[in-house]
Design a protein around this motif. Sequence first.
Motif, short mmCIF file in Angstrom:
data_model
loop_
_atom_site.label_atom_id
_atom_site.label_comp_id
_atom_site.label_asym_id
_atom_site.label_seq_id
_atom_site.Cartn_x
_atom_site.Cartn_y
_atom_site.Cartn_z
N MET A 109 0.95 -1.34 0.12
CA MET A 109 0.01 -0.08 0.22
C MET A 109 0.76 1.35 0.03
N MET A 110 0.55 2.22 -0.82
CA MET A 110 1.28 3.50 -0.90
C MET A 110 0.48 4.50 -0.07
N PRO A 111 1.01 5.69 0.34
CA PRO A 111 0.25 6.54 1.27
C PRO A 111 -0.91 7.16 0.22
N ALA A 112 -2.03 7.56 0.87
CA ALA A 112 -3.11 8.26 0.14
C ALA A 112 -2.74 9.27 -0.81
N ASP A 113 -3.25 9.19 -2.08
CA ASP A 113 -3.03 10.50 -2.98
C ASP A 113 -4.18 11.34 -3.15
N LYS A 114 -4.59 12.39 -3.05
CA LYS A 114 -5.63 13.46 -2.94
C LYS A 114 -6.31 13.24 -4.33
N ASP A 118 -9.03 6.06 -3.02
CA ASP A 118 -8.44 5.30 -1.94
C ASP A 118 -9.55 4.92 -1.09
N THR A 120 -10.99 2.13 1.90
CA THR A 120 -10.76 0.87 2.77
C THR A 120 -11.76 1.00 3.83
#
Length: 174
Positions: A109-114, A118, A120
């Motif tokens: 998982m990558m950090p959330a991107d605005k 995303d 969950t």
Amino acid sequence: MHEERGDLVLSEAEQFRALGHPLRHRLLMALRQRPATFAQLAAALGSTKGTVGYHVKILERAGLVRVAYTRQVRGGTERHYEPTSQRLRIARDAPVGGEFLVRAALAEMMPADKDAPDVTLLRHVRLTTGQARALAASIERFANGEHLTDQEDGQPYGVLLSLYRADIPVLPAE
């Protein structure tokens, strides 16, 4: 180890050991795009051909990748590897459970991107065995559906679908 509906069913400890290393997991994910050589994989993962070769051989011994085809180049043979299956499924009698794939998903998982979706969700429900079977079948249909096919111009996203029995305390009746 056998295939079920195009899935590689993981049941052997060797398979889980092979997938447990982060680089091997990433190699398998890269190979899902198309068959590749050690050099191509090394470039994609920022590693060396020797390191990639070592880890691909472990995946191959575990039955997770195979040689897709070979090609003669400058007096040598170039091997292109591919996964033995596009999806993984954990066997009912496997030495580990769904938590293995959950940990793998967490690691990628990558950090959330605005600018990118995303989502969950965690939902707990009380179901009868029949309802749980029906929901499991629905999850299977969703995972097998056409709406989840790869798009050439698309970005990588992970989809982890899981129905599991949860250890949640039940309050006594009032």
